[in-house]
Each structure stands twice: as C-alpha cells, then as structure tokens.
Write a protein that holds these residues in place. Sequence first.
Motif, PDB file in Angstrom:
ATOM      1  N   ASN A  37     -26.594 -75.658  -8.056  1.00 41.56           N
ATOM      2  CA  ASN A  37     -25.656 -74.870  -7.178  1.00 41.56           C
ATOM      3  C   ASN A  37     -24.885 -74.053  -7.548  1.00 41.56           C
ATOM      4  O   ASN A  37     -23.735 -73.498  -6.704  1.00 41.56           O
ATOM      5  CB  ASN A  37     -24.421 -75.981  -6.299  1.00 41.56           C
ATOM      6  N   MET A  38     -25.308 -73.367  -8.810  1.00 41.04           N
ATOM      7  CA  MET A  38     -24.992 -72.518  -8.897  1.00 41.04           C
ATOM      8  C   MET A  38     -25.314 -70.861  -9.664  1.00 41.04           C
ATOM      9  O   MET A  38     -26.731 -70.852  -9.541  1.00 41.04           O
ATOM     10  CB  MET A  38     -24.555 -72.471 -10.403  1.00 41.04           C
ATOM     11  N   GLU A  39     -25.081 -69.929  -8.505  1.00 44.27           N
ATOM     12  CA  GLU A  39     -25.100 -68.109  -8.828  1.00 44.27           C
ATOM     13  C   GLU A  39     -24.718 -67.778  -9.568  1.00 44.27           C
ATOM     14  O   GLU A  39     -24.017 -68.089 -10.948  1.00 44.27           O
ATOM     15  CB  GLU A  39     -25.257 -67.591  -6.861  1.00 44.27           C
ATOM     16  N   ARG A  78     -25.997 -71.219 -18.751  1.00 44.74           N
ATOM     17  CA  ARG A  78     -24.667 -71.349 -17.587  1.00 44.74           C
ATOM     18  C   ARG A  78     -24.443 -73.602 -16.972  1.00 44.74           C
ATOM     19  O   ARG A  78     -24.142 -74.022 -17.261  1.00 44.74           O
ATOM     20  CB  ARG A  78     -24.631 -70.762 -16.353  1.00 44.74           C
ATOM     21  N   LEU A  79     -25.378 -73.695 -16.578  1.00 39.26           N
ATOM     22  CA  LEU A  79     -26.011 -75.067 -16.553  1.00 39.26           C
ATOM     23  C   LEU A  79     -25.968 -75.961 -17.690  1.00 39.26           C
ATOM     24  O   LEU A  79     -24.410 -76.584 -17.541  1.00 39.26           O
ATOM     25  CB  LEU A  79     -27.390 -75.327 -15.900  1.00 39.26           C
ATOM     26  N   VAL A  80     -25.983 -76.065 -18.749  1.00 46.87           N
ATOM     27  CA  VAL A  80     -25.532 -76.191 -20.255  1.00 46.87           C
ATOM     28  C   VAL A  80     -23.926 -76.089 -20.174  1.00 46.87           C
ATOM     29  O   VAL A  80     -23.163 -77.405 -20.947  1.00 46.87           O
ATOM     30  CB  VAL A  80     -26.143 -76.088 -21.288  1.00 46.87           C
ATOM     31  N   PHE A  81     -23.641 -74.692 -20.278  1.00 49.64           N
ATOM     32  CA  PHE A  81     -21.962 -74.916 -20.755  1.00 49.64           C
ATOM     33  C   PHE A  81     -21.336 -75.852 -19.284  1.00 49.64           C
ATOM     34  O   PHE A  81     -20.181 -76.422 -19.623  1.00 49.64           O
ATOM     35  CB  PHE A  81     -21.608 -73.951 -19.837  1.00 49.64           C
ATOM     36  N   HIS A  82     -21.615 -75.647 -17.968  1.00 51.44           N
ATOM     37  CA  HIS A  82     -21.076 -76.671 -17.015  1.00 51.44           C
ATOM     38  C   HIS A  82     -21.139 -77.999 -17.200  1.00 51.44           C
ATOM     39  O   HIS A  82     -20.275 -78.862 -17.142  1.00 51.44           O
ATOM     40  CB  HIS A  82     -21.762 -76.354 -15.414  1.00 51.44           C
TER      41      HIS A  82
END
Length: 302
Positions: A37-39, A78-82
């Motif tokens: 769900n990240m853009e 970004r996914l891993v950071f989240h």
Amino acid sequence: MNHPGSILRAALLLLLLTGAHRLKAQETDKVIGSIGNMELRQSEVLESLGRLDDADKAALTSDPATLNKLVRSILVQRLVFHEAVQKKWDEEPSIQPLLKSTREAAITDSYLKTLCKPPGNYPDEAELRAAYESSRAALTVPRSFRLAQIFIGEQQGSDQKLHAVRQRLRENPALFGTVARESSEEKESASRDGEIGWLTESQIQPEILAQLPKLRVNVISDPVRLKDGWHILKVLDVREAFTPIFDQVRLQLTQRLRAEKTRANMQAYMTGMLQKHPVAVNEVALSKLLLAPSPELSKKDL
C-alpha cells in the motif's frame, strides 16, 4: 466583532482550499511505482537522482532499464524500512550508535557542501570550453548495442527446452518476443519481450561480444553458452562510437566542474579548520584501545 458562524465558514473554506491544493500537487506529482500500500512519487525519485554523481545520472539517462531497477530498489528498501520501524528496530540499543553517526555524517556533509558551493556563475563559458577540449577522449561514447535475449539456465531438462525454443524461432523468427516472455528464465527482461537495453562494448561479456559483429539488426544468434546457462541474442539496434558535441554535454560538464570545485573548496575549508583547531590524539590510550574488553563482553563476564 466577527460572528462565530462566519469564522467557522472561513475555517472550513481554508480547509477546502488547502485540501484542493494538496490534491492538485498529488495530481502533478505522479505515482511512479508502488509496493503493497506504499507509493513512490515522481518528486521522490527526482530527489534520489539528485544524490547521484554525474556518471550514475548519465548511465540512468542512457538506459531506462537501469532507472527501472533504481525505482524497484527504492520500493523494496521502503518496504523493509516500514517493517523495521513497525517492529521498533530503530529503538534497539545496538542501532543507536549507528543512527547517531549517520545523523552527524549527513548534517556535516550537507553543511560543508552548502558552505563550499561555488558561485552561481561558475563555470563560465571559457572554462566549459576548456574542459570539453581536455575531456574529449573521456566523453567519447563507445559502440553500443541494444540487445534482447532468451535465457535458459543450466538445469535438468534444459537441453530439451533449448531445442524446443530454437525450433520455434527457426519456424518463425518474428516470435522472438513471445518466446522470450514464455520461456526466458531471466524474468525482468522476459517481461519486456527479452529486451535488456543499451549496453556498451565494455559492459558485455566477451563470449557474447564476440558474436555481435556477426549479427545484423533483428537477426537471432546461435545459443551462447556461459557459466550460468544459454543465451540466445537478438540485436535490436546499434550505435557506433561517437563524441558528443559541446552543447550536448554542456550540462554534464557544468555539473562535473561544480562538483570538483565544491570538493576543492571543502578540502581548503577543512585545511583552514585544522590550522585553527589542531587535532590532538592520545597515542598511548589509542594503542591500548583495541586491547580493552568490549562493553558487551564485560557485561557477560559479570
């Protein structure tokens, strides 16, 4: 005195205008990619590109596939950071020294680059022309090939698969893109009908490069065997070596000269700082530093 109702209406109008402004900004700032769900928006990609040096920017400009990889890399990061933040990894005691040193380095680097940035009119026309003449050899773009491939890895049954692929291509060479999508085991290029993109001669493995002069545009090669498996190649286009004209590299030269000037100014600034504030090191304590037990080891020993 303003009536409470008019104040409320004004506040609501301000909220609506602010929301419309944000919506307009989002419409202009297009979504480049997404994961979950990240853009990732256009402005964020441009910000990342701004942190690259001139050589990396040039590589991205000449090869859209490389830019695609950068976008994918940013999204995965970004996914891993989240996930890490969700699990409060940033609050782990072991990560605090790294966060502190990273913050100090980022602030120091940004401060120095801003402080040592050359004036806006640097370099002038004469300096640019001189840089172009002295850099002709380095600016020459080597011969390049726009390639597509069908890759079949070394595994059980690969010989039969290779035979079937070659048979389909013999019967109808125009099916290369279709066969690549269906049969190539290098999925990223397979999704683009096998297209790898533009590669210079120095970027191509010698075994493959040796085959390319024998191929005309849109002619399919015999399978080339490398350590990882079989590569069936198709040359989509060829660019001969050339030296760009001055106007084509004006921006690149400007960025390079400004970066070099910034580095020189930073070095001069640091030299001046050290002259005003000499460094003192306790050599005796330093020599014993690595012999001292680590804090973690001391805690375990208690």
